[in-house]
Motif scaffolding. Sequence first.
Motif, PDB file in Angstrom:
ATOM      1  N   GLY A   2      10.944 -10.286 -42.097  1.00 44.20           N
ATOM      2  CA  GLY A   2      12.127 -11.384 -42.115  1.00 44.20           C
ATOM      3  C   GLY A   2      12.824 -11.483 -40.791  1.00 44.20           C
ATOM      4  N   THR A   3      13.855 -12.247 -41.005  1.00 43.39           N
ATOM      5  CA  THR A   3      14.496 -12.937 -39.639  1.00 43.39           C
ATOM      6  C   THR A   3      15.532 -12.044 -39.457  1.00 43.39           C
ATOM      7  N   THR A   4      15.513 -11.857 -38.285  1.00 41.53           N
ATOM      8  CA  THR A   4      16.792 -10.920 -37.626  1.00 41.53           C
ATOM      9  C   THR A   4      17.487 -11.920 -36.698  1.00 41.53           C
ATOM     10  N   ASP A   5      18.849 -12.009 -36.611  1.00 39.30           N
ATOM     11  CA  ASP A   5      19.656 -12.977 -35.926  1.00 39.30           C
ATOM     12  C   ASP A   5      20.518 -12.235 -35.005  1.00 39.30           C
ATOM     13  N   LEU A   6      20.343 -12.089 -33.608  1.00 38.67           N
ATOM     14  CA  LEU A   6      21.151 -11.341 -32.684  1.00 38.67           C
ATOM     15  C   LEU A   6      21.985 -12.357 -31.783  1.00 38.67           C
ATOM     16  N   GLY A   7      22.870 -12.806 -32.508  1.00 40.96           N
ATOM     17  CA  GLY A   7      23.880 -14.052 -31.630  1.00 40.96           C
ATOM     18  C   GLY A   7      22.894 -15.052 -31.042  1.00 40.96           C
ATOM     19  N   VAL A  44       9.895 -16.549 -32.447  1.00 42.22           N
ATOM     20  CA  VAL A  44      11.120 -16.131 -31.810  1.00 42.22           C
ATOM     21  C   VAL A  44      12.130 -17.347 -31.310  1.00 42.22           C
ATOM     22  N   TRP A  45      13.115 -17.644 -31.729  1.00 43.05           N
ATOM     23  CA  TRP A  45      13.869 -18.891 -31.222  1.00 43.05           C
ATOM     24  C   TRP A  45      15.123 -18.283 -30.415  1.00 43.05           C
ATOM     25  N   ALA A  46      15.388 -19.058 -29.404  1.00 50.54           N
ATOM     26  CA  ALA A  46      16.620 -18.811 -28.818  1.00 50.54           C
ATOM     27  C   ALA A  46      17.557 -20.328 -28.884  1.00 50.54           C
ATOM     28  N   GLY A  47      18.474 -19.993 -29.657  1.00 50.56           N
ATOM     29  CA  GLY A  47      19.180 -21.302 -30.179  1.00 50.56           C
ATOM     30  C   GLY A  47      18.228 -21.970 -31.028  1.00 50.56           C
ATOM     31  N   ASP A  48      17.997 -23.314 -30.624  1.00 49.68           N
ATOM     32  CA  ASP A  48      17.205 -24.340 -31.659  1.00 49.68           C
ATOM     33  C   ASP A  48      15.883 -24.075 -31.120  1.00 49.68           C
ATOM     34  N   ILE A 100      13.737 -15.693 -22.647  1.00 49.69           N
ATOM     35  CA  ILE A 100      14.710 -15.748 -23.606  1.00 49.69           C
ATOM     36  C   ILE A 100      16.078 -15.488 -23.043  1.00 49.69           C
ATOM     37  N   GLY A 101      16.346 -15.690 -21.881  1.00 45.58           N
ATOM     38  CA  GLY A 101      17.363 -15.614 -20.886  1.00 45.58           C
ATOM     39  C   GLY A 101      17.759 -14.077 -20.364  1.00 45.58           C
ATOM     40  N   GLU A 137      21.137  -7.126 -25.683  1.00 51.30           N
ATOM     41  CA  GLU A 137      22.537  -7.713 -25.893  1.00 51.30           C
ATOM     42  C   GLU A 137      22.525  -8.458 -27.166  1.00 51.30           C
ATOM     43  N   THR A 138      23.577  -8.306 -27.841  1.00 50.68           N
ATOM     44  CA  THR A 138      23.481  -8.885 -29.051  1.00 50.68           C
ATOM     45  C   THR A 138      24.217 -10.368 -29.164  1.00 50.68           C
ATOM     46  N   GLY A 139      24.706 -10.817 -27.985  1.00 50.44           N
ATOM     47  CA  GLY A 139      25.450 -11.950 -28.113  1.00 50.44           C
ATOM     48  C   GLY A 139      25.603 -12.540 -26.721  1.00 50.44           C
ATOM     49  N   ARG A 140      25.998 -13.589 -26.526  1.00 47.69           N
ATOM     50  CA  ARG A 140      26.268 -14.251 -25.220  1.00 47.69           C
ATOM     51  C   ARG A 140      27.539 -13.867 -24.575  1.00 47.69           C
TER      52      ARG A 140
END
Length: 227
Positions: free
Chosen positions: A132-137, A148-152, A208-209, A224-227
């Motif tokens: 499934g899809t996990t969204d971490l910030g 994997v997507w970083a933003g769009d 990914i940053g 890290e889970t968010g920006r």
Amino acid sequence: MGTTRRVLVVEDEPVINGAVTDRLAAAGYDVVRAFDGPGAVAEFRASEPDVVVLDVMLPGLDGHEVCRRIQAERPVPVLMLTAADDEADVLVGLAVGADDYLTKPFRMRELVARVAALLRRVERATELVAPGTTDLGGLRIDAGARRVWAGDDEVHLTPTEFDLLLRLAASPGVVLTRERLLSEVWDWPGASGTRTVDSHVKALRAKIGTERVRTVHGVGYALETGR
């Protein structure tokens, strides 16, 4: 045991190519060979190997270009053989899709162990995070599809980079030691080879940053889970 795994060995030195081929065949693998860059790309298309052992210095096309081309066609684990233990060379290899590297001269036993570890990781990769899809910030990970997507923007990761990200994402914010990552992602139970972890983290950050993976000096890394 299931279907015999196929390994493509790409090395222009006949003696080394033969020695690696013989050792992998003795370990039970179906081995196919190439001796230059164009031949490697052609053999990859013809034989559809499960893993590639690829020398950096090749006639025709160098190993980095070969890796770039085959990864563009089909993601496959790549173990790169380098003549110099140079971090810049290693990072170029990781950037174009290599998963691991060995510096010459190397022990055949270690090469066979690295190939086996690469194949085991592919087989068990999706066990690290539930399908499934996990969204971490804003960083989205689809474990089942290995995307994997970083933003769009979709981010292309090598199999090892993806497995490393999955392991970090399984414990967001938790600092994991290099030794633990080496054991659980690379399947190397010892404490040696932590530079491999550092090189892959650097390559992962580039995609990914930088701010996504936090370094705790002397300890390890955390996602890290968010920006």
